[in-house]
Every structure is written in C-alpha cells, then in structure tokens.
Design an enzyme around this catalytic site. Structure first.
Site, PDB file in Angstrom:
ATOM      1  N   GLN A 111      -0.093 -10.377  -5.978  1.00  0.00           N
ATOM      2  CA  GLN A 111      -1.101  -9.562  -5.324  1.00  0.00           C
ATOM      3  C   GLN A 111      -1.578  -8.517  -6.326  1.00  0.00           C
ATOM      4  O   GLN A 111      -0.795  -7.695  -6.811  1.00  0.00           O
ATOM      5  CB  GLN A 111      -0.571  -8.862  -4.081  1.00  0.00           C
ATOM      6  CG  GLN A 111      -1.702  -8.154  -3.326  1.00  0.00           C
ATOM      7  CD  GLN A 111      -1.214  -7.222  -2.238  1.00  0.00           C
ATOM      8  OE1 GLN A 111      -0.602  -6.210  -2.525  1.00  0.00           O
ATOM      9  NE2 GLN A 111      -1.519  -7.559  -1.000  1.00  0.00           N
ATOM     10  N   TYR A 183      -6.796   1.195   0.185  1.00  0.00           N
ATOM     11  CA  TYR A 183      -6.679   1.243  -1.271  1.00  0.00           C
ATOM     12  C   TYR A 183      -8.044   0.984  -1.909  1.00  0.00           C
ATOM     13  O   TYR A 183      -9.054   0.901  -1.218  1.00  0.00           O
ATOM     14  CB  TYR A 183      -5.611   0.259  -1.737  1.00  0.00           C
ATOM     15  CG  TYR A 183      -4.223   0.634  -1.265  1.00  0.00           C
ATOM     16  CD1 TYR A 183      -3.610   1.800  -1.700  1.00  0.00           C
ATOM     17  CD2 TYR A 183      -3.546  -0.161  -0.340  1.00  0.00           C
ATOM     18  CE1 TYR A 183      -2.345   2.162  -1.256  1.00  0.00           C
ATOM     19  CE2 TYR A 183      -2.278   0.195   0.110  1.00  0.00           C
ATOM     20  CZ  TYR A 183      -1.690   1.359  -0.347  1.00  0.00           C
ATOM     21  OH  TYR A 183      -0.439   1.719   0.106  1.00  0.00           O
TER      22      TYR A 183
END
Length: 378
Positions: A111, A183
């Site tokens: 990720q 984020y």
C-alpha cells in the site's frame, strides 16, 4: 471468550473461491487489510516483518495488502518506524518480504501512502520537511502554510509512480494506493482542504484529478498486467461523519474518474461494513459502500470494516476489545455479488491463523479481539 453464532463450514465456501484481477490470480476472497504497525526501524522492514506477512500467506489469506509504506516525499511520514518504499535498504527489506510470501504461495501488494496534512510538522524521518497538502489548509480550512505549486503537485504524483515502479521491479503482484481516511490523496478529494483553482481543484470529480493522474502514471510504470487498487472512504480520520458523495449520482461521477484513469479495483473502507451507504435510497439493509461502488462502476470491489468483530476499529486505540461477530451476512452479500473480496483487519492482526480456522470450520477457536494485539508483531 464469547463465541457468537457462526456459520457452518459449508457456508464459508464463497470465501474460498479464486478471483482473477488482470494477470493476478488470488486463491480466495480474503484480503488482509493494510494495518500500520510501526515495527520497521529507520523505515526498513525487518525479518520479523517478513515473517509476520509470511505466516498469514501460509494460512489461507488470499491477498495481502501491506501496511502503509511511504513514498519519496520528505513529509510523507510522522514516524521513522513506518516503512518506506523508496530507500535502498527499505526496498531490500521489501524484497525479502515478497520473496517469503510468494515462496509459500501467497499474493501481495504494497500500500503506497502519504500522510499529507495529518502528519504533524517536525515529525518523522525528515522532520525539517514541510507536510504536503492540496492547499496548505487543515481539515478545518485553516491556512498553516503556502499552497503547493502545480509543479510540487506533479512531484507528489511522481513519488507514487516511482514507488509503483519499484513494486513492479521487486516482483509484487499488485499495488494499492491509499486514497482514504483523510491522508494526502483523500485531502485532494475534500472541499474544505482543496481550494485549488487549477486542474487539481474544482468540484468533486475535478478534485479526483490528482488521484487519476497518479493512477495513470503508475500504469505507465507497472505495465498492462499488474493490477492497481485504489482504497477510498467517505469518512475521514479527522471527521467520522464526513461524506464526499451524498447521493449515488455524486458517487458515480466521482468514481467514474478512476475508471477512466484505468484503476482495476476499488477498496471501499467503512467503519462497519454492514451499514447501508445510502439508507434513504435503499433502506437500512441496502448496499454498503463496496456494493454501490461495484453497481455504479462495474469494477471489482473489496469491502472492509469490522469483519468478524462486533465493534469498529477506533476503539482499539482506546484500549477497547471487540467480540467476535458471525460471518453470515458478509458471506451472503459476497455470494450474491454485492462485492468481490472481503478485507479483514484486526481479526487477522491478532490471529495469523484466522483464515485457516474459517477454512477448517474451527469457529470455536475464534476469539474476541484483544486491543493488546496492537502492541505486538505476530
């Protein structure tokens, strides 16, 4: 230990059917969700990290998505123990991880992550670097630094693309882009944080341009065979009640940008997977976020959010435990095609043999989640 009613082993068969995504064949529908662990000194995955992932690959986890691993921007991380995906020693560590996982028949992708404005200035492996964001604004719209130039934004895009290229070089099976939870990528989606007036700002589909360009640039680096997964959410770490899209029509326009950019799969993060995403449209038992994403785009989707447990994850950070929860509803939804894969987080964090126990029908061996698991690497 409290054991709730569990499905019989015959009922779990939909979880253990293979699934193909571009050239990647996943042996079953169980996905290990990314969970940041902060166990990589100086950003380098250790042998313990390698073994942590290998154990789960050995025990019937279909697809492993790594913990968030950061791209090459100075302000991408708030902790030097978070692994990175760009420095040579860290990449060597990740090569050891993927080799060990594949040696036991596992399938895995990193990720790729950037914390954006959630990273507190002065923290992380490069404390002097500024935090990146779309407009230099906090989640409350307060200006705390200058907005990045368009050139700076393209540098952020390139950082993700470079990391994707490294994943391809190291032999990973896919990549996931972290576009959720407030984020960096998600901050570009959020109107209170993205007030840009160039091609990266505007209405919700226009604010998706940053992610779309990352997807396109990653595709150039990984080629036609390697799948690209995008994780997204409505909620944010800063605001659990936030919604990017209030209606299915808004969600469709937003997700269409990623379809057109060439994404292969949508990882749809909810705090509780069983909750209807648009209850006024189809009722309290209606489609969840992954169900709507698949219906609106036709893309494969991963559902995630407290699978196998009774309470959502944020309580774990307050030291709260969670009871086991039957898998009946998630399996029924999977079987009728609402989504294609099932992301499992805390249950797999605590017990590397969770999927093996489900496969074997050993439901009596499933235990409540103990928040102390956050402090261990097993």
């Amino acid at each position: 230990m409290v054991i709730l009613e569990s499905p019989s082993v015959s009922d779990t068969s939909p979880l253990f059917q293979p699934f193909k995504l571009r050239s990647m064949t996943i042996p079953n529908r169980i996905v290990m969700a990314p969970m940041t662990r902060n166990f990589s000194p100086n950003g380098v995955p250790t042998d313990e990290v390698r073994d942590y992932y290998r154990r789960r690959a050995e025990a019937h986890v279909g697809l492993i998505i790594s913990e968030g691993t950061t791209v090459a921007r100075g302000g991408a991380s708030n902790d030097p123990r978070i692994p990175n995906f760009h420095k040579p020693d860290a990449l060597a560590g990740w090569k050891s991880v993927i080799s060990a996982v594949q040696d036991v028949g596992g399938v895995m992708g990193p990720q790729l992550w950037h914390q954006g404005m959630l990273r507190k200035p002065g923290t992380g492996p490069d404390p002097d670097a500024p935090s990146d964001g779309p407009s230099g604004l906090t989640h409350r719209g307060k200006a705390v630094q200058d907005a990045p130039s368009e050139e700076d934004v393209w540098d952020m895009v390139t950082a993700f693309a470079d990391a994707a290229g490294e994943a391809k070089r190291l032999g990973f099976d896919c990549i996931e882009l972290h576009g959720a939870h407030g984020y960096l990528i998600d901050e570009f989606f959020w109107s209170v944080m993205n007030v840009r007036e160039d091609r990266f700002g505007g209405d919700l589909p226009d604010r998706a341009t940053f992610a779309a360009e990352i997807i396109k640039q990653c595709r150039e680096r990984v080629g036609d065979d390697m799948p690209i997964i995008l994780r997204f959410s409505q909620w944010k770490s800063q605001d659990y009640d936030a919604k990017l899209a209030e209606t299915p029509q808004e969600l469709e326009a937003f997700l269409r940008v990623f379809v057109d950019a060439g994404v292969d799969c949508l990882h749809c993060s909810q705090r509780r997977f069983w909750e209807a995403e648009f209850e006024p449209v189809d009722g309290m038992d209606g489609l969840n976020l992954a169900g709507w994403a698949k219906k609106l785009t036709g893309l494969p989707t991963i559902t995630v959010g407290s699978v196998g447990l009774s309470t959502e994850f944020t309580g774990a950070f307050r030291g709260e435990s969670s009871k086991t929860r039957p898998l009946t509803d998630v399996i029924e939804r999977l079987e009728r095609g609402e989504f294609d894969m099932v992301g499992v987080g805390r249950a797999l964090l605590q017990d590397p043999f969770w999927a093996q126990k489900i496969f074997d029908g050993n439901f009596e061996d499933l235990s409540d989640y103990d928040a102390a698991a956050l402090k261990t690497l097993y």
